[in-house]
Scaffold this active site. Structure first.
Site, short mmCIF file in Angstrom:
data_model
loop_
_atom_site.label_atom_id
_atom_site.label_comp_id
_atom_site.label_asym_id
_atom_site.label_seq_id
_atom_site.Cartn_x
_atom_site.Cartn_y
_atom_site.Cartn_z
N LYS A 176 -9.53 24.39 -70.60
CA LYS A 176 -8.91 24.48 -71.92
C LYS A 176 -7.72 25.43 -71.86
O LYS A 176 -7.83 26.55 -71.35
CB LYS A 176 -9.92 24.99 -72.95
CG LYS A 176 -11.05 24.02 -73.26
CD LYS A 176 -10.59 22.95 -74.21
CE LYS A 176 -11.76 22.14 -74.74
NZ LYS A 176 -11.34 21.14 -75.74
N ASP A 205 -6.84 20.43 -70.84
CA ASP A 205 -6.82 20.01 -72.24
C ASP A 205 -6.05 21.03 -73.06
O ASP A 205 -6.47 22.18 -73.18
CB ASP A 205 -8.25 19.88 -72.75
CG ASP A 205 -8.32 19.36 -74.19
OD1 ASP A 205 -7.26 19.05 -74.77
OD2 ASP A 205 -9.44 19.26 -74.72
N GLU A 231 -4.72 16.40 -71.17
CA GLU A 231 -5.20 15.83 -72.42
C GLU A 231 -4.46 16.44 -73.61
O GLU A 231 -4.36 17.65 -73.73
CB GLU A 231 -6.71 16.10 -72.54
CG GLU A 231 -7.38 15.45 -73.72
CD GLU A 231 -8.88 15.73 -73.71
OE1 GLU A 231 -9.43 15.98 -74.79
OE2 GLU A 231 -9.48 15.70 -72.61
N ASP A 255 -6.54 12.28 -77.35
CA ASP A 255 -7.82 12.53 -78.01
C ASP A 255 -7.61 12.48 -79.52
O ASP A 255 -7.91 11.48 -80.17
CB ASP A 255 -8.35 13.89 -77.57
CG ASP A 255 -9.73 14.20 -78.14
OD1 ASP A 255 -10.28 13.34 -78.85
OD2 ASP A 255 -10.25 15.31 -77.89
N LYS A 278 -14.76 9.54 -78.96
CA LYS A 278 -15.81 10.33 -79.58
C LYS A 278 -16.56 9.40 -80.55
O LYS A 278 -16.04 9.07 -81.62
CB LYS A 278 -15.22 11.51 -80.34
CG LYS A 278 -14.62 12.60 -79.46
CD LYS A 278 -14.08 13.74 -80.33
CE LYS A 278 -13.82 15.00 -79.51
NZ LYS A 278 -12.69 14.87 -78.61
#
Length: 370
Positions: A176, A205, A231, A255, A278
């Protein structure tokens, strides 16, 4: 996935609140608990009678399917809207059957996820097959690869987490970034690469954090570090910007952009190499399965992740991943984010993979205790 009308089906739901192991900072605020609704659909036509005054069991009540509706700010409807939708679904199921129940929650994605999952679990249990087989996977799948997630802490924290991931056998790590200066993040990723070595896939991400110049600089550095996927580097609305970032040595995954634009628009703009799916945010495991099949046909890579879900939705996401041929490492190792859960976790994590439950249906037991 058949949902024929059945007058013996009855839907129940009840609220839950699960504490997180530690507060989670997001763009929509700090999350300390995950609040949602456990959904249960009972087929009373299969009910038996417990003997000798025994307490009712799922077998004596009838075949049962479980679902989970866990709203998440910025991704789904509110908790109040979710509860209202489940109330409508409860009434619609009694009057019009499964199709009517799904139609009643069509615009509330978390509620629809709960109802659709309960119906799928029920039917898979009726057919005595694991959920992933019901979702269309013809062969037995024992394991699906998962990634370790390395949070946006300090460089030393990232190094420690990378060591833990390697020791646990993970073959893919996602770092992250985005909450620190760009050069700090690049250095964090460099140090993680040093720890995990060349054999471990590395993803990054950014959660919409960067401008185009920042993303271009990051991609230049990440390409040298053999990062496979970046991402959501830009805000979700920047489809053309994401398209411009492709082809520079690091694949681009969307995403938040999937939720804002949909697959059609992403494909038209040629904005991504991979998409994050998701199920809770898409509105159900049935929808997520159809989207996964579609993106595979058009040469996009589907990556299944959870939305910090309880054990019912999280286990269902493992089944979804198992239903996707040659699925890449997915974001399913999220149980440790929760300090408590709805019931025992049937999914074991071994050497960077989730062991897929082979019991009928989802395989999550003990979630509807008195």
């Amino acid at each position: 996935m058949s949902t024929a009308v059945d007058e013996d089906l009855h839907l129940e739901y009840r609220p839950f609140s699960l504490s997180l192991s530690a507060p989670l900072e997001t763009a929509n605020g700090t999350i300390e608990t995950r609040d949602g609704y456990l959904v249960r659909i009972v087929d009373e036509s299969t009910a038996g009678t417990p003997g000798d005054g025994a307490a009712p069991t799922p077998a004596s009540e009838g075949t049962v399917g479980y679902g989970e509706a866990t709203p998440l700010s910025g991704w789904t409807e509110s908790g109040e809207d979710c509860a209202d939708a489940l109330e409508r679904a409860q009434q619609a199921l009694t009057v019009g059957g499964p199709e009517a129940a799904l139609e009643a929650v069509d615009r509330q994605v978390a509620a629809r996820h709960g109802v659709a999952l309960a119906l799928a679990d029920l039917q898979a249990s009726r057919e005595a097959v694991p959920l992933y087989r019901y979702l269309g996977q013809e062969t037995m799948v024992g394991r699906v690869p998962v990634n370790a997630t390395i949070g946006a802490g300090s460089a030393n924290d990232a190094v420690a987490a990378a060591h833990e991931a390697v020791d646990a056998g993970f073959a893919c790590c996602k770092v992250k970034v985005g909450s620190r200066p760009l050069e700090d993040d690049i250095e964090r990723v460099r140090r993680v690469r040093d720890v995990v070595g060349s054999a471990v896939e590395l993803r990054v991400d950014a959660n919409e954090a960067w401008t185009i110049p920042d993303a271009e600089r990051a991609i230049e550095a990440f390409a040298d570090l053999d990062v496979s996927i970046l991402e959501q580097p830009l805000p979700a609305g920047a489809l053309e910007g994401h398209a411009d970032l492709r082809g520079e040595g690091v694949e681009i995954a969307l995403d938040e952009g999937v939720l804002e634009h949909g697959i059609d628009a992403i494909c038209s703009a040629e904005a991504a190499d991979a998409v994050v799916l998701k199920p809770m945010a898409l509105g159900g495991i049935d929808i997520a399965r159809r989207v996964a099949a579609w993106v595979c046909e058009i040469d996009l890579t589907p990556i299944v992740t959870t939305t910090i879900d309880g054990v019912v939705a999280r286990t269902a996401a493992v089944h979804l991943a198992a239903a996707i041929p040659e699925v890449p490492a997915c974001g399913l190792a999220t149980a440790d984010v929760l300090a408590e859960d709805l019931g025992p976790d049937p999914v074991l994590l071994e050497k960077g993979a989730a062991v897929v439950p082979q019991a009928k249906g989802i395989g999550a037991d003990g979630v509807w205790e008195p």
